[in-house]
Design an enzyme around this catalytic site. Structure first.
Site, PDB file in Angstrom:
ATOM      1  N   LYS A 173       0.843  -1.199   0.000  1.00  0.00           N
ATOM      2  CA  LYS A 173       0.000   0.000   0.000  1.00  0.00           C
ATOM      3  C   LYS A 173       0.880   1.253   0.000  1.00  0.00           C
ATOM      4  CE  LYS A 173      -1.983   2.713   3.063  1.00  0.00           C
ATOM      5  NZ  LYS A 173      -2.133   3.931   2.273  1.00  0.00           N
ATOM      6  N   GLU A 248      10.210   1.634  10.180  1.00  0.00           N
ATOM      7  CA  GLU A 248      11.103   2.780   9.928  1.00  0.00           C
ATOM      8  C   GLU A 248      10.281   4.025  10.205  1.00  0.00           C
ATOM      9  OE1 GLU A 248      14.222   2.417   9.249  1.00  0.00           O
ATOM     10  OE2 GLU A 248      14.187   0.268   8.874  1.00  0.00           O
ATOM     11  N   CYS A 282      12.966  12.015   6.299  1.00  0.00           N
ATOM     12  CA  CYS A 282      13.132  11.597   7.694  1.00  0.00           C
ATOM     13  C   CYS A 282      14.575  11.800   8.166  1.00  0.00           C
ATOM     14  CB  CYS A 282      12.731  10.141   7.836  1.00  0.00           C
ATOM     15  SG  CYS A 282      13.618   9.087   6.682  1.00  0.00           S
ATOM     16  N   GLU A 384       8.840  16.110  15.809  1.00  0.00           N
ATOM     17  CA  GLU A 384       9.140  16.088  14.373  1.00  0.00           C
ATOM     18  C   GLU A 384       8.207  17.055  13.647  1.00  0.00           C
ATOM     19  OE1 GLU A 384       8.075  12.606  12.015  1.00  0.00           O
ATOM     20  OE2 GLU A 384      10.049  12.685  11.081  1.00  0.00           O
TER      21      GLU A 384
HETATM   22  P1  NAD Z   1       1.962   7.959   8.146  1.00  0.00           P
HETATM   23  O1  NAD Z   1       2.354   7.127   9.291  1.00  0.00           O
HETATM   24  O2  NAD Z   1       0.813   8.876   8.295  1.00  0.00           O
HETATM   25  O3  NAD Z   1       1.595   7.051   6.892  1.00  0.00           O
HETATM   26  C1  NAD Z   1       2.482   6.092   6.368  1.00  0.00           C
HETATM   27  C2  NAD Z   1       1.692   5.008   5.687  1.00  0.00           C
HETATM   28  O4  NAD Z   1       0.936   4.310   6.671  1.00  0.00           O
HETATM   29  C3  NAD Z   1       0.681   5.517   4.669  1.00  0.00           C
HETATM   30  O5  NAD Z   1       0.634   4.628   3.578  1.00  0.00           O
HETATM   31  C4  NAD Z   1      -0.612   5.490   5.452  1.00  0.00           C
HETATM   32  O6  NAD Z   1      -1.763   5.384   4.644  1.00  0.00           O
HETATM   33  C5  NAD Z   1      -0.424   4.243   6.299  1.00  0.00           C
HETATM   34  N1  NAD Z   1      -1.245   4.184   7.511  1.00  0.00           N
HETATM   35  C6  NAD Z   1      -1.811   5.206   8.198  1.00  0.00           C
HETATM   36  N2  NAD Z   1      -2.510   4.737   9.251  1.00  0.00           N
HETATM   37  C7  NAD Z   1      -2.373   3.387   9.231  1.00  0.00           C
HETATM   38  C8  NAD Z   1      -2.845   2.344  10.064  1.00  0.00           C
HETATM   39  N3  NAD Z   1      -3.618   2.594  11.112  1.00  0.00           N
HETATM   40  N4  NAD Z   1      -2.490   1.091   9.779  1.00  0.00           N
HETATM   41  C9  NAD Z   1      -1.684   0.815   8.728  1.00  0.00           C
HETATM   42  N5  NAD Z   1      -1.227   1.761   7.893  1.00  0.00           N
HETATM   43  C10 NAD Z   1      -1.562   3.035   8.140  1.00  0.00           C
HETATM   44  O7  NAD Z   1       3.264   8.720   7.688  1.00  0.00           O
HETATM   45  P2  NAD Z   1       3.395   9.801   6.528  1.00  0.00           P
HETATM   46  O8  NAD Z   1       2.787  11.068   7.014  1.00  0.00           O
HETATM   47  O9  NAD Z   1       2.939   9.217   5.241  1.00  0.00           O
HETATM   48  O10 NAD Z   1       4.982   9.957   6.416  1.00  0.00           O
HETATM   49  C11 NAD Z   1       5.724  10.826   7.192  1.00  0.00           C
HETATM   50  C12 NAD Z   1       6.408  10.094   8.313  1.00  0.00           C
HETATM   51  O11 NAD Z   1       7.196   9.035   7.812  1.00  0.00           O
HETATM   52  C13 NAD Z   1       7.368  10.970   9.090  1.00  0.00           C
HETATM   53  O12 NAD Z   1       7.208  10.733  10.457  1.00  0.00           O
HETATM   54  C14 NAD Z   1       8.729  10.492   8.628  1.00  0.00           C
HETATM   55  O13 NAD Z   1       9.784  10.712   9.522  1.00  0.00           O
HETATM   56  C15 NAD Z   1       8.480   9.058   8.420  1.00  0.00           C
HETATM   57  N6  NAD Z   1       9.482   8.482   7.526  1.00  0.00           N
HETATM   58  C16 NAD Z   1      10.421   7.644   8.058  1.00  0.00           C
HETATM   59  C17 NAD Z   1      11.406   7.111   7.244  1.00  0.00           C
HETATM   60  C18 NAD Z   1      12.461   6.176   7.784  1.00  0.00           C
HETATM   61  O14 NAD Z   1      13.136   5.554   6.985  1.00  0.00           O
HETATM   62  N7  NAD Z   1      12.632   6.057   9.078  1.00  0.00           N
HETATM   63  C19 NAD Z   1      11.422   7.438   5.886  1.00  0.00           C
HETATM   64  C20 NAD Z   1      10.455   8.302   5.395  1.00  0.00           C
HETATM   65  C21 NAD Z   1       9.487   8.815   6.224  1.00  0.00           C
END
Ligand code: NAD
Length: 481
Positions: A173, A248, A282, A384
């Site tokens: 997804k 991650e 990130c 963050e």
């Molecule tokens: P998010 O957690 O809102 O969403 C990430 C994914 O999870 C999306 O596909 C979303 O639809 C899905 N999701 C949301 N709720 C869910 C649930 N209850 N169950 C399963 N899946 C669900 O994050 P975002 O806003 O898309 O991305 C930004 C965040 O990602 C920031 O915190 C950033 O630091 C982090 N990030 C981390 C890394 C890393 O490698 N550590 C890399 C990139 C981004």
């Protein structure tokens, strides 16, 4: 208007319930395509397709898996310009970044794991002349891969490529905020001849599709990249089912600049590590700690250079910052700038929404923002923000800056600028982070372990670590006498 489709069992299909979500172009604030609003029926179809494909794919010779993956990699390269344009429109990032970082890296992810799998071997442990142990590694089964919006195709493929190289079948997804390049990838997978059911892409909301993937009893493994709060929710669902988890998560990375650094290089790279992708990486170093003797000089030159960065239409070659990803994200970032002011910070550059002209008037643009005068432990310096916002803080000693650096709940990456070799090694070993960059930033070798500590995550991606994750080790012990 273009309708994105799910990719299930080798076909591009509509969501079962027939509902769609608006997909916005952040540069204009206008809806430009529609995303399937899928639900558990679609996830179920995808899981069934993956389960049917698994017995064959998991024993397909790795040379054959590799060959198909190399074809996908080639097709990504062949379509680089179209994919880069699509990524820039969907996400708001400058086209130059999508062209040079996002899409080439997506091709590399497939290329890297297509070849890594050919060199992947397992251990053997001899017990003198009594017995030999060897470890069999077999694909775990159906992998659930869930990715975020900031580096859409880059991070999506960073999960899918090792999963299918390992012999797993995937239900994936992408973020509902940036689904377009995952959709285009599904077309390329069909063109490359990836057998049906090996990769299934279900589009939609996290609380529907993501939650259904996480909770599905036939998916024993979840690879997730996204926010720390979502990671915790996934862990809560997955833990009682004893699923394998790779999480991650977020970061609040320190960028530590010592007075003995190569000043020009430190400034130049700090512009990148602060504002690349509008600060929505990130790994960005959003807390800049500067040793006192060069604090004022660094601040002055940094401000000058930041003020010169062009915020503009992401399609323009000279735009250094494009739009942030969504209206709600822009509002969140702006609310942190307000918070910083309430916490006693001084905005020394930026601090406002940028209003462009014409068709871009409703886009989500924020001026690159620098704040100083904040305590290291205030909310602005602990939470963050994930936008084009950095803070400047002076320090005097290594102990002091280590304390500041490690004071957050996160521990993803740290950046260090010094020409003192022993200090560099000393600091690197003491910093509580999964990755430390010394005199550089975002220099990536795909063989290295990638991930964070504390609330930045659990597990490591990259290199053979990912192949370990997508396979299950089984020890076989043979008695020799
Ligand atoms: P998010 O957690 O809102 O969403 C990430 C994914 O999870 C999306 O596909 C979303 O639809 C899905 N999701 C949301 N709720 C869910 C649930 N209850 N169950 C399963 N899946 C669900 O994050 P975002 O806003 O898309 O991305 C930004 C965040 O990602 C920031 O915190 C950033 O630091 C982090 N990030 C981390 C890394 C890393 O490698 N550590 C890399 C990139 C981004």
């Amino acid at each position: 208007m273009q309708k994105i489709k799910n990719y299930i069992n080798g076909e591009l299909i509509e969501p079962a319930a027939g509902h769609y979500i608006d997909n916005y172009n952040p540069a204009t604030g206008k809806v430009y395509s529609l995303i399937p609003d899928s639900d558990e029926q679609d996830v179920e179809k995808a899981v069934q397709a993956a389960l049917t494909a698994f017995p064959i794919w998991s024993v397909t010779p790795k040379e054959e898996r590799s060959r198909i993956m190399l074809k996908i990699s080639d097709l990504i390269e062949k379509n680089l310009e179209g994919l880069a344009i699509a990524e820039s429109i969907d996400n708001g990032k400058p086209i130059s970044l999508a062209r040079t970082v996002d899409i080439p890296r997506a091709a590399s992810n497939f290329h890297f794991y297509a070849t890594a799998i050919l060199h992947y071997a397992s251990e053997s442990h001899a017990m003198e002349d009594m017995a030999i142990n060897y470890t069999l590694r077999t694909p775990v089964g159906i992998a659930g891969c869930i990715s975020p919006w900031n580096l859409p195709l880059y991070l999506f493929t960073w999960k899918i490529a090792p999963a299918i190289a390992s012999g797993c079948c995937v239900v994936a997804k992408p973020s509902e905020i940036t689904p377009m390049t995952a959709y285009l990838l599904s077309e390329l997978c069909i063109e490359a001849g990836l057998p049906k059911g090996v990769l299934n892409i279900v589009h939609g909301y996290g609380h529907k599709v993501g939650a259904a993937i996480t909770a599905h009893p036939k998916i024993p493994l979840i690879s997730f990249t996204g926010g720390t709060k979502t990671g915790a929710e996934i862990a809560r669902t997955a833990a009682p089912m004893f699923k394998k988890l790779s999480l991650e998560l977020g970061g609040k990375n320190p960028n530590i600049i010592f007075a003995d650094c190569d000043f020009e290089k430190a400034i130049k790279t700090t512009l990148q590590s602060s504002f690349a992708n509008q600060g929505q990486i990130c790994l960005c170093g959003s807390r800049i700690f500067i040793e006192k003797p060069i604090y004022e000089k660094f601040k002055k030159e940094f401000i000058e250079k930041v003020k010169a960065l062009k915020v503009g239409n992401p399609a323009d070659a000279d735009s250094r910052l494009g739009a942030v990803v969504s209206k709600s994200h822009m509002e969140k970032v702006l609310s942190y700038i307000d918070l910083a002011k309430q916490e006693g910070g001084t905005i020394v550059s930026g601090g406002f929404q940028v209003k462009l002209e014409g068709e871009f008037a409703e886009g989500y643009y924020i001026a690159p923002t620098i704040i100083e005068g904040l305590a290291y432990n205030c909310r602005t310096n602990q939470e963050e923000i994930f936008g084009p916002v950095v803070t400047l803080t002076p320090f005097e000693t290594e102990e002091e800056v280590l304390h500041y650096a490690d004071s957050t709940q996160y521990g993803l990456a740290a950046i260090l600028w010094t020409e003192n070799l022993t200090r560099a090694h000393r600091m690197a070993s003491r910093l509580h982070a999964g990755i430390v960059w010394i005199n550089c930033w975002l220099l990536r070798d795909l063989r290295t372990p990638f991930g964070g500590v504390k609330s930045s995550g659990v597990g490591r991606e990259g290199g053979f670590e990912a192949l370990h994750f997508f396979t299950e080790p089984k020890n076989v012990c043979i008695k020799l006498k």
